[in-house]
Design a protein around this motif. Sequence first.
Motif, PDB file in Angstrom:
ATOM      1  N   TYR A  22       0.859  -1.187   0.000  1.00 35.30           N
ATOM      2  CA  TYR A  22       0.000   0.000   0.000  1.00 35.30           C
ATOM      3  C   TYR A  22       0.894   1.234   0.000  1.00 35.30           C
ATOM      4  O   TYR A  22       1.777   1.386   0.850  1.00 35.30           O
ATOM      5  CB  TYR A  22      -0.884  -0.048   1.233  1.00 35.30           C
ATOM      6  CG  TYR A  22      -1.892   1.060   1.378  1.00 35.30           C
ATOM      7  CD1 TYR A  22      -3.042   1.091   0.597  1.00 35.30           C
ATOM      8  CD2 TYR A  22      -1.718   2.058   2.327  1.00 35.30           C
ATOM      9  CE1 TYR A  22      -3.988   2.088   0.746  1.00 35.30           C
ATOM     10  CE2 TYR A  22      -2.657   3.059   2.496  1.00 35.30           C
ATOM     11  CZ  TYR A  22      -3.790   3.075   1.704  1.00 35.30           C
ATOM     12  OH  TYR A  22      -4.731   4.068   1.864  1.00 35.30           O
ATOM     13  N   VAL A  23       0.697   2.145  -0.947  1.00 35.17           N
ATOM     14  CA  VAL A  23       1.666   3.230  -1.146  1.00 35.17           C
ATOM     15  C   VAL A  23       1.287   4.552  -0.483  1.00 35.17           C
ATOM     16  O   VAL A  23       2.148   5.406  -0.287  1.00 35.17           O
ATOM     17  CB  VAL A  23       1.908   3.473  -2.653  1.00 35.17           C
ATOM     18  CG1 VAL A  23       2.471   2.238  -3.319  1.00 35.17           C
ATOM     19  CG2 VAL A  23       0.649   3.959  -3.352  1.00 35.17           C
ATOM     20  N   TYR A  90      -6.582  -6.737  -3.700  1.00 37.94           N
ATOM     21  CA  TYR A  90      -6.895  -6.320  -2.325  1.00 37.94           C
ATOM     22  C   TYR A  90      -8.154  -7.016  -1.815  1.00 37.94           C
ATOM     23  O   TYR A  90      -8.181  -7.575  -0.708  1.00 37.94           O
ATOM     24  CB  TYR A  90      -7.135  -4.808  -2.276  1.00 37.94           C
ATOM     25  CG  TYR A  90      -5.903  -3.939  -2.205  1.00 37.94           C
ATOM     26  CD1 TYR A  90      -4.934  -4.128  -1.223  1.00 37.94           C
ATOM     27  CD2 TYR A  90      -5.729  -2.885  -3.099  1.00 37.94           C
ATOM     28  CE1 TYR A  90      -3.814  -3.314  -1.146  1.00 37.94           C
ATOM     29  CE2 TYR A  90      -4.616  -2.059  -3.033  1.00 37.94           C
ATOM     30  CZ  TYR A  90      -3.653  -2.267  -2.054  1.00 37.94           C
ATOM     31  OH  TYR A  90      -2.549  -1.452  -1.975  1.00 37.94           O
ATOM     32  N   LEU A  91      -9.208  -6.968  -2.596  1.00 39.85           N
ATOM     33  CA  LEU A  91     -10.502  -7.497  -2.151  1.00 39.85           C
ATOM     34  C   LEU A  91     -10.520  -9.022  -2.099  1.00 39.85           C
ATOM     35  O   LEU A  91     -11.213  -9.610  -1.267  1.00 39.85           O
ATOM     36  CB  LEU A  91     -11.611  -6.977  -3.070  1.00 39.85           C
ATOM     37  CG  LEU A  91     -11.806  -5.453  -3.042  1.00 39.85           C
ATOM     38  CD1 LEU A  91     -12.814  -5.023  -4.114  1.00 39.85           C
ATOM     39  CD2 LEU A  91     -12.254  -4.976  -1.670  1.00 39.85           C
ATOM     40  N   ASN A  92      -9.750  -9.661  -2.983  1.00 41.02           N
ATOM     41  CA  ASN A  92      -9.725 -11.126  -3.007  1.00 41.02           C
ATOM     42  C   ASN A  92      -8.884 -11.723  -1.884  1.00 41.02           C
ATOM     43  O   ASN A  92      -8.890 -12.946  -1.684  1.00 41.02           O
ATOM     44  CB  ASN A  92      -9.192 -11.632  -4.339  1.00 41.02           C
ATOM     45  CG  ASN A  92     -10.217 -11.609  -5.459  1.00 41.02           C
ATOM     46  OD1 ASN A  92      -9.869 -11.702  -6.620  1.00 41.02           O
ATOM     47  ND2 ASN A  92     -11.487 -11.471  -5.116  1.00 41.02           N
ATOM     48  N   ASP A 397      -4.977   2.645  -4.854  1.00 41.22           N
ATOM     49  CA  ASP A 397      -4.950   2.766  -3.400  1.00 41.22           C
ATOM     50  C   ASP A 397      -5.852   3.893  -2.913  1.00 41.22           C
ATOM     51  O   ASP A 397      -6.437   3.809  -1.827  1.00 41.22           O
ATOM     52  CB  ASP A 397      -3.511   2.962  -2.923  1.00 41.22           C
ATOM     53  CG  ASP A 397      -2.673   1.693  -3.059  1.00 41.22           C
ATOM     54  OD1 ASP A 397      -3.168   0.719  -3.665  1.00 41.22           O
ATOM     55  OD2 ASP A 397      -1.531   1.668  -2.565  1.00 41.22           O
ATOM     56  N   LEU A 398      -5.986   4.942  -3.709  1.00 38.87           N
ATOM     57  CA  LEU A 398      -6.936   6.003  -3.383  1.00 38.87           C
ATOM     58  C   LEU A 398      -8.374   5.477  -3.377  1.00 38.87           C
ATOM     59  O   LEU A 398      -9.144   5.763  -2.457  1.00 38.87           O
ATOM     60  CB  LEU A 398      -6.803   7.154  -4.389  1.00 38.87           C
ATOM     61  CG  LEU A 398      -5.635   8.119  -4.187  1.00 38.87           C
ATOM     62  CD1 LEU A 398      -5.405   8.937  -5.454  1.00 38.87           C
ATOM     63  CD2 LEU A 398      -5.903   9.045  -3.003  1.00 38.87           C
ATOM     64  N   LEU A 399      -8.730   4.707  -4.405  1.00 36.63           N
ATOM     65  CA  LEU A 399     -10.097   4.181  -4.468  1.00 36.63           C
ATOM     66  C   LEU A 399     -10.345   3.176  -3.347  1.00 36.63           C
ATOM     67  O   LEU A 399     -11.423   3.167  -2.742  1.00 36.63           O
ATOM     68  CB  LEU A 399     -10.362   3.553  -5.839  1.00 36.63           C
ATOM     69  CG  LEU A 399     -11.777   3.019  -6.075  1.00 36.63           C
ATOM     70  CD1 LEU A 399     -12.841   4.044  -5.702  1.00 36.63           C
ATOM     71  CD2 LEU A 399     -11.955   2.584  -7.526  1.00 36.63           C
ATOM     72  N   LEU A 400      -9.356   2.344  -3.041  1.00 34.39           N
ATOM     73  CA  LEU A 400      -9.501   1.415  -1.916  1.00 34.39           C
ATOM     74  C   LEU A 400      -9.728   2.180  -0.623  1.00 34.39           C
ATOM     75  O   LEU A 400     -10.628   1.843   0.165  1.00 34.39           O
ATOM     76  CB  LEU A 400      -8.246   0.542  -1.790  1.00 34.39           C
ATOM     77  CG  LEU A 400      -8.242  -0.376  -0.558  1.00 34.39           C
ATOM     78  CD1 LEU A 400      -9.227  -1.518  -0.746  1.00 34.39           C
ATOM     79  CD2 LEU A 400      -6.849  -0.896  -0.263  1.00 34.39           C
TER      80      LEU A 400
END
Length: 428
Positions: A22-23, A90-92, A397-400
């Motif tokens: 994650y950046v 990420y979600l998986n 990463d912004l959308l997450l």
Amino acid sequence: MKCRKLLILLWLITIPLMAQTYVLDTIQDDYTFVNWKANKIKMAETSPAFKKLFHKLDTIVKGGEEDLHIFHIGGSHIQADIYSNRLRSYLNTMSPTSKGQRGFIYPFSIAKTNNPGNYKIEFDGEWKGYRCSVRKDSVAWGLSGITAVFKDSIANVKVTPNGNNYHGKMYNFNRIRVFYDNWSEDYQIAFKEDSLVTDIKENKEAHYIEFGFNKTVEEIEFCIRRVVDSVDTEFLMMGIELMNDNKGVQYTSIGVNGASFAYYDRCRYFDDQLLLYTPDLFIVSVGTNDAYHPDFDPEKYKEYYEELIKLVQKANPDCAVLLTVPNDSYYQKKFPNPRTRVAKKIIYEVAKKYKMAVWDFYEIMGGFNSSKDWYNNKLMPRDRIHFTVMGYRIKADLLLQALAHSWENELQLEPNSILNQIINEQTD
């Protein structure tokens, strides 16, 4: 919009098999031109569909079993599948029960265009690709917006979904659908390992054939063989779906270079194939190409947007729909594009009308002409339309982060509790 060699080389840069990092925690002081405070999912709190979505996600992240299907539609940003695949990963991996099937993909390489690095297609034979976004092209298109045509006697295709990805062996499968022109009987599909197939189903309305296997596999090789000897025979490849019995999050990305609403409207079987599914979240990232040209028609753009939303609601009336505002960009590499602001206004109007949510990436980037700063900091290539790999990682990463914070707020959870759990799962 023509894709330049630089972009093709960029898209072919694959992400090594490694833990996903994650950046956003480490870069915010370096990129002060980004409007970090604007990173929110707006209007989700007033949408009943998002309330249902977040409860379903919460069940999965806590280890419960649910099927949750996300669709993400766009143009070249989504065909490249860099930032959408990062979100998928990420979600998986956010819990032991979150890994869904890989689902619908397109074998882009047989159509002579850039294939995502996270799955591999090997093939032989002579194929010709047709994109709905190329005006001179004319062929039958489905959900993918791209069709590859084969006219010779036999071709072999090998599909390996566990490609150069963040995580190994994520997407094994025991069923496959091949979407093609099954209104014709010119060709048959057969498998290299004949004994693998246990059952066959066919759908003449959505134009696919489905094969069930007697075991789970990591890759598959099949051949397409001509059985009618005629000068007019042809096989139209419209897509592939890799399926298994896992519950969890399935993230389907639909994107083709240069696509806009008008071009997707040319896809005769788009509706029939979308209605096979019941999406829980539909992310719309169409608009960069619509607003690119000076002849942009705002009213037509709004009309297309509403037509897509109605189709999604037909597939699932309870589907949460997230409208994303296109990124700031340049026209012909020379001029910052003012028409994106017009598209943004329409997106907010549509969202309010249909109780949808908005992720305003245009505002997050910094607004008008912010792509200049992203380019100067090596987050966009010279065209200032697309992004570098690092740029796409930041976008993902912004959308997450925005989704996780909205989810936490809706369920009144501890701030950053969901986000931290998802991030921590990447390195465990």
